[in-house]
Design a protein around this motif. Structure first.
Motif, PDB file in Angstrom:
ATOM      1  N   SER A 111       0.855  -1.190   0.000  1.00  0.00           N
ATOM      2  CA  SER A 111       0.000   0.000   0.000  1.00  0.00           C
ATOM      3  C   SER A 111       0.891   1.241   0.000  1.00  0.00           C
ATOM      4  CB  SER A 111      -0.897  -0.008   1.232  1.00  0.00           C
ATOM      5  OG  SER A 111      -1.220   1.302   1.614  1.00  0.00           O
ATOM      6  N   GLU A 112       0.701   2.093  -1.004  1.00  0.00           N
ATOM      7  CA  GLU A 112       1.496   3.326  -1.123  1.00  0.00           C
ATOM      8  C   GLU A 112       1.238   4.258   0.069  1.00  0.00           C
ATOM      9  OE1 GLU A 112       3.687   4.961  -3.524  1.00  0.00           O
ATOM     10  OE2 GLU A 112       4.052   2.801  -3.699  1.00  0.00           O
ATOM     11  N   ALA A 113      -0.066   4.468   0.369  1.00  0.00           N
ATOM     12  CA  ALA A 113      -0.442   5.452   1.393  1.00  0.00           C
ATOM     13  C   ALA A 113       0.037   5.045   2.782  1.00  0.00           C
ATOM     14  CB  ALA A 113      -1.951   5.629   1.404  1.00  0.00           C
ATOM     15  N   ALA A 115       2.724   3.130   3.423  1.00  0.00           N
ATOM     16  CA  ALA A 115       4.174   2.894   3.493  1.00  0.00           C
ATOM     17  C   ALA A 115       4.811   3.932   4.414  1.00  0.00           C
ATOM     18  CB  ALA A 115       4.781   2.978   2.105  1.00  0.00           C
ATOM     19  N   GLU A 117       7.483   5.628   4.399  1.00  0.00           N
ATOM     20  CA  GLU A 117       8.067   6.853   3.829  1.00  0.00           C
ATOM     21  C   GLU A 117       6.998   7.855   3.384  1.00  0.00           C
ATOM     22  OE1 GLU A 117       8.257   3.838   2.589  1.00  0.00           O
ATOM     23  OE2 GLU A 117       8.247   3.798   0.390  1.00  0.00           O
ATOM     24  N   ASN A 118       5.758   7.376   3.243  1.00  0.00           N
ATOM     25  CA  ASN A 118       4.665   8.270   2.817  1.00  0.00           C
ATOM     26  C   ASN A 118       3.714   8.615   3.965  1.00  0.00           C
ATOM     27  OD1 ASN A 118       5.596   8.045   0.184  1.00  0.00           O
ATOM     28  ND2 ASN A 118       4.361   6.211  -0.188  1.00  0.00           N
ATOM     29  N   TYR A 119       3.944   8.023   5.125  1.00  0.00           N
ATOM     30  CA  TYR A 119       2.988   8.151   6.241  1.00  0.00           C
ATOM     31  C   TYR A 119       2.855   9.624   6.654  1.00  0.00           C
ATOM     32  CZ  TYR A 119       0.255   5.710   9.787  1.00  0.00           C
ATOM     33  OH  TYR A 119      -0.778   5.208  10.545  1.00  0.00           O
ATOM     34  N   GLU A 120       1.644  10.122   6.652  1.00  0.00           N
ATOM     35  CA  GLU A 120       1.465  11.573   6.861  1.00  0.00           C
ATOM     36  C   GLU A 120       1.448  11.950   8.344  1.00  0.00           C
ATOM     37  OE1 GLU A 120      -2.153  11.951   4.772  1.00  0.00           O
ATOM     38  OE2 GLU A 120      -1.124  12.108   2.823  1.00  0.00           O
TER      39      GLU A 120
END
Ligand SMILES: NC(=O)c1ccc[n+]([C@@H]2O[C@H](COP(=O)([O-])OP(=O)(O)OC[C@H]3O[C@@H](n4cnc5c(N)ncnc54)[C@H](O)[C@@H]3O)[C@@H](O)[C@H]2O)c1
Length: 272
Positions: A111-113, A115, A117-120
């Motif tokens: 899952s991109e969202a 991951a 490194e992308n975790y907001e």
């Protein structure tokens, strides 16, 4: 009589996140057993509905709209409820959210969202604020009133995510639940001399409204249910017996425990 050890008749109780799912099952278990229960929840519509429904059945419940991230409001509501009941015996620190997918999708694909490194930041902070800081604020308020009252039982809803890694569950949820579990153990040690017990329940997959109610989908229930050793996903009612046990004198010598209630998921996948 043995059953008297399970009695919570006349107890004053608070349940956070009690307007839905697992919290609502805790409320029902306590109120149906004769406790007076204050339901604290941020969702005023569900809160109103549940208070009306349970009151019309003759149960002694009251509702307070509360966001557990508002520390002042938490302290205020605890003071109000304790004054109204004249005692505070049981507190379920249960309110929590699922902030969405982790590094794997349910089918195992990345899952991109979710991951790392992308975790907001917004997702991380909101989860820690409710699922960890909210538990801190609840335990703190409970401890103040229970110390004055001479004892009590605090039960924290953690999750099997507090000790098991699972790619579908987001990073912030894992960290918050592990933090809440250890906070509960530390509070158990500190508060034991004051006759205040602190335990945690660690649910596995339970059908509720969490995460938009994704566990309600029959195909998700079938696919996850097939991996659960007991062979099915859980229902909030499955938690009622444990709730009554931990709230009552039946568990008088148990503190600092985290009890899995997961159909065996902590043990591994269902054998073929
Ligand atoms: N359902 C599961 O599979 C599962 C598994 C493990 C742990 N849990 C935990 O169980 C607890 C209850 O979740 P549930 O599955 O019953 O979900 P749910 O969404 O059905 O109920 C959660 C309740 O908490 C309330 N809430 C959310 N944020 C709040 C806040 N800031 N202040 C006050 N109330 C708030 C919601 O309005 C809702 O009524 C959570 O801590 C969750 O992490 C659930």
């Amino acid at each position: 009589m043995m059953f008297e050890r399970f009695s919570v008749k006349g107890y004053g109780a608070i349940v956070t996140g009690g307007a839905s799912g697992i919290g609502l099952a805790f409320v029902e278990a306590l109120a149906e057993s004769g406790a007076r229960v204050a339901i604290l929840d941020v969702d005023s519509i569900s809160l109103g509905k549940q208070v009306d429904r349970l009151s019309s059945r003759g149960l002694d419940v009251r509702g307070h709209k509360l966001d557990v991230t508002d520390r002042k409001a938490v302290d205020q509501v605890f003071a109000e409820v304790s004054a109204e009941y004249g005692r505070l015996d049981v507190v379920f620190a249960n309110a929590g959210i699922d902030p969405g997918i982790g590094f794997s999708n349910p089918d195992g694909s990345p899952s991109e969202a979710g991951a790392i490194e992308n975790y907001e930041d917004e997702r991380w902070n909101r989860t820690i604020e409710i699922n960890l800081n909210g538990i801190f604020a609840t335990i703190r308020a409970a401890a103040r009133h229970m110390k004055r009252g001479g004892g009590g039982s605090i039960v924290v809803t953690t999750s099997i995510a507090a000790y098991l890694n699972e790619g579908m569950i987001g990073a912030a949820y894992m960290a918050a639940k592990a933090g809440a579990a250890h906070l509960a153990r530390n509070a158990a040690l500190e508060l034991a001399p004051y006759k205040i017990r602190v335990n945690a329940v660690a649910p596995g997959f339970i059908v509720t409204n969490i995460g938009g109610g994704w566990l309600k989908q029959p195909e998700v229930q079938n696919s996850i249910g097939a991996t659960v050793p007991i062979g099915r996903i859980g229902d909030a009612d499955d938690l009622k017996g444990l709730a009554l046990f931990l709230a009552s004198r039946a568990s008088s010598y148990i503190t600092g425990a985290q009890i899995p209630i997961d159909g065996g998921v902590s043990l591994g996948k269902r054998p073929a």
